[in-house]
Motif scaffolding. Structure first.
Motif, PDB file in Angstrom:
ATOM      1  N   UNK A  79      66.796   2.020 110.129  1.00  0.00           N
ATOM      2  CA  UNK A  79      66.009   3.217 109.652  1.00  0.00           C
ATOM      3  C   UNK A  79      65.874   3.082 108.236  1.00  0.00           C
ATOM      4  N   UNK A  80      67.101   2.621 107.544  1.00  0.00           N
ATOM      5  CA  UNK A  80      66.824   2.280 106.097  1.00  0.00           C
ATOM      6  C   UNK A  80      65.746   1.212 105.814  1.00  0.00           C
ATOM      7  N   UNK A  81      65.849   0.401 106.514  1.00  0.00           N
ATOM      8  CA  UNK A  81      64.922  -0.694 105.977  1.00  0.00           C
ATOM      9  C   UNK A  81      63.616  -0.441 106.274  1.00  0.00           C
ATOM     10  N   UNK A  82      63.110   0.399 107.331  1.00  0.00           N
ATOM     11  CA  UNK A  82      61.638   0.929 107.270  1.00  0.00           C
ATOM     12  C   UNK A  82      61.512   2.043 106.411  1.00  0.00           C
ATOM     13  N   UNK A  83      62.504   2.752 105.566  1.00  0.00           N
ATOM     14  CA  UNK A  83      62.266   4.022 105.165  1.00  0.00           C
ATOM     15  C   UNK A  83      61.931   3.940 103.507  1.00  0.00           C
ATOM     16  N   UNK A  84      62.484   2.937 103.071  1.00  0.00           N
ATOM     17  CA  UNK A  84      62.651   2.893 101.477  1.00  0.00           C
ATOM     18  C   UNK A  84      61.091   2.463 100.831  1.00  0.00           C
ATOM     19  N   UNK A  85      60.433   1.620 101.704  1.00  0.00           N
ATOM     20  CA  UNK A  85      59.296   1.287 100.992  1.00  0.00           C
ATOM     21  C   UNK A  85      58.160   2.365 100.583  1.00  0.00           C
ATOM     22  N   UNK A  86      57.929   3.003 101.289  1.00  0.00           N
ATOM     23  CA  UNK A  86      56.871   4.071 101.042  1.00  0.00           C
ATOM     24  C   UNK A  86      57.253   4.913  99.626  1.00  0.00           C
ATOM     25  N   UNK A  87      58.524   5.315  99.453  1.00  0.00           N
ATOM     26  CA  UNK A  87      59.171   5.940  98.547  1.00  0.00           C
ATOM     27  C   UNK A  87      59.087   4.992  97.135  1.00  0.00           C
ATOM     28  N   UNK A  88      59.387   3.931  97.390  1.00  0.00           N
ATOM     29  CA  UNK A  88      59.413   2.955  96.400  1.00  0.00           C
ATOM     30  C   UNK A  88      58.165   2.782  95.851  1.00  0.00           C
ATOM     31  N   UNK A  89      56.994   2.650  96.484  1.00  0.00           N
ATOM     32  CA  UNK A  89      55.731   2.704  95.950  1.00  0.00           C
ATOM     33  C   UNK A  89      55.409   3.997  94.821  1.00  0.00           C
ATOM     34  N   UNK A  90      55.680   5.252  95.548  1.00  0.00           N
ATOM     35  CA  UNK A  90      55.593   6.215  94.906  1.00  0.00           C
ATOM     36  C   UNK A  90      56.345   6.455  93.246  1.00  0.00           C
ATOM     37  N   UNK A  91      57.849   5.954  93.557  1.00  0.00           N
ATOM     38  CA  UNK A  91      58.355   5.698  92.073  1.00  0.00           C
ATOM     39  C   UNK A  91      57.949   4.840  91.230  1.00  0.00           C
ATOM     40  N   UNK A  92      57.489   3.869  91.787  1.00  0.00           N
ATOM     41  CA  UNK A  92      56.811   2.558  90.842  1.00  0.00           C
ATOM     42  C   UNK A  92      55.517   3.277  90.031  1.00  0.00           C
ATOM     43  N   UNK A  93      54.744   3.998  90.661  1.00  0.00           N
ATOM     44  CA  UNK A  93      53.572   4.610  90.136  1.00  0.00           C
ATOM     45  C   UNK A  93      53.998   5.474  88.890  1.00  0.00           C
ATOM     46  N   UNK A  94      55.066   6.501  89.169  1.00  0.00           N
ATOM     47  CA  UNK A  94      55.517   7.481  88.331  1.00  0.00           C
ATOM     48  C   UNK A  94      56.135   6.649  87.090  1.00  0.00           C
ATOM     49  N   UNK A  95      56.952   5.633  87.426  1.00  0.00           N
ATOM     50  CA  UNK A  95      57.615   4.864  86.284  1.00  0.00           C
ATOM     51  C   UNK A  95      56.505   4.290  85.355  1.00  0.00           C
ATOM     52  N   UNK A  96      55.357   3.578  85.978  1.00  0.00           N
ATOM     53  CA  UNK A  96      54.569   2.884  85.075  1.00  0.00           C
ATOM     54  C   UNK A  96      53.777   4.028  84.145  1.00  0.00           C
ATOM     55  N   UNK A  97      53.756   5.272  84.510  1.00  0.00           N
ATOM     56  CA  UNK A  97      53.204   6.349  83.757  1.00  0.00           C
ATOM     57  C   UNK A  97      54.035   6.772  82.789  1.00  0.00           C
TER      58      UNK A  97
END
Length: 322
Positions: free
Chosen positions: A173-191
């Motif tokens: 579950x952890x393996x398949x769950x972190x990726x979508x949230x990581x994309x959102x966090x990445x975009x927020x951090x770039x901003x």
């Protein structure tokens, strides 16, 4: 004078923080749907906590089979009644007791897996968004690779290799769950990394780790809380899916997915409707409640989005019909 100024500043900061928290709680309390959802979640948590007491009151263990009193002479499970409040399953086990112990498994897996997935997502997203370049490219391709792996195929392969277990379910579950949230966090951090306060910290000599932890991470509190809350029902559904397919919790340990699998075997749900209705309703209410609460937390923590949506829906006075 400096001591007085520092005291005034610290008191002002405390007032602002306390006021912000009070405003958030006030907005959340005004959201009736979120309050109902919170009540449902608290009831599920209470059910999981008092599971041993339910077993003691009924005198039934979650794995104990009552083949004489829990099954009819033809071997059909007994329906809800005085002895078994929510009926029995195909082995004569108490559905109520198994439901309560199954809530423990679902909540444990859902919360624990969601927190682990959020931690990985924050580390990957913040690192990729802050450093950029080759680091961002490598972590972004890793995220794409994880999101492209078929969930059930990977779960089947792992279970075939290591056998079903609780820890394996959490890991999948952890393996398949972190990726979508990581994309959102990445975009927020770039901003955020382009903001003036980050440039000011760099000019003062702050290192990358200090900037990420002290300056950027506090500004990610809202998406982290919201996405973690809304990830819990996904993790619960993942666990139920794995258990339903025989790749999750090892029987006879009760789980909601395993109870649904028992109801589907030999089409028992056609003659024992409670076997699918009870765990199915619990699973539906739990996932729905967490999703509604997540939406409420998002609106309470960031009311601009809710106000903007209501403003767009509201038609201005005097506007002509097109």
């Amino acid at each position: 004078m400096s001591d007085i100024a520092e005291n005034d500043f610290s008191q002002g900061t405390e007032v602002v923080q306390r006021g912000s928290l009070e405003l958030t709680l006030r907005r959340l309390r005004r959201d009736h749907a979120s309050m109902i959802a919170l009540g449902v979640i608290l009831c599920i948590i209470l059910l999981a906590i008092i599971a041993p007491w339910i077993a003691a009151i009924t005198g039934h263990s979650p794995i104990e089979q009552f083949r004489d009193t829990g099954l009819s002479p033809s071997g059909i499970p007994v329906g809800p009644g005085a002895d078994f409040w929510l009926g029995t399953d195909q082995l004569g086990r108490d559905v109520l007791v198994r439901l309560a112990y199954g809530a423990r498994v679902s909540l444990l897996v859902g919360v624990f897996a969601s927190i682990l997935a959020s931690m990985i997502a924050v580390v990957v997203g913040v690192t990729a968004g802050y450093f950029g370049g080759m680091v961002d490219m490598a972590l972004s391709r890793l995220t794409d690779l994880v999101m492209s792996v078929p969930f059930l195929l990977c779960a089947l392969a792992l279970v075939s290799a290591f056998g079903p277990s609780l820890m394996l379910s959490v890991a999948v579950i952890v393996f398949f769950s972190w990726a979508p949230m990581a994309r959102v966090i990445r975009g927020q951090v770039i901003s955020l990394s382009r903001q003036d306060f980050v440039h000011a910290s760099r000019s003062l000599g702050a290192g990358p780790l200090s900037i990420m932890v002290v300056d950027i991470l506090p500004n990610l509190t809202v998406p982290i809380i919201v996405y973690t809350t809304m990830q819990i029902p996904n993790s619960i559904v993942f666990e139920a899916t794995l258990s339903f397919l025989g790749m999750g919790i090892v029987p006879p340990t009760p789980s909601w997915g395993g109870m649904l699998a028992d109801a589907s075997s030999n089409s028992l749900y056609l003659v024992a409707w409670w076997m699918v209705f009870v765990p199915g309703t619990a699973l539906l209410l739990t996932t729905l409640a967490f999703n509604i609460l997540g939406d409420g937390l998002r609106d309470a923590l960031d009311p601009k989005s809710a106000r903007t949506a209501r403003h767009l829906k509201r038609k201005p006075k005097g506007a002509s019909k097109s």
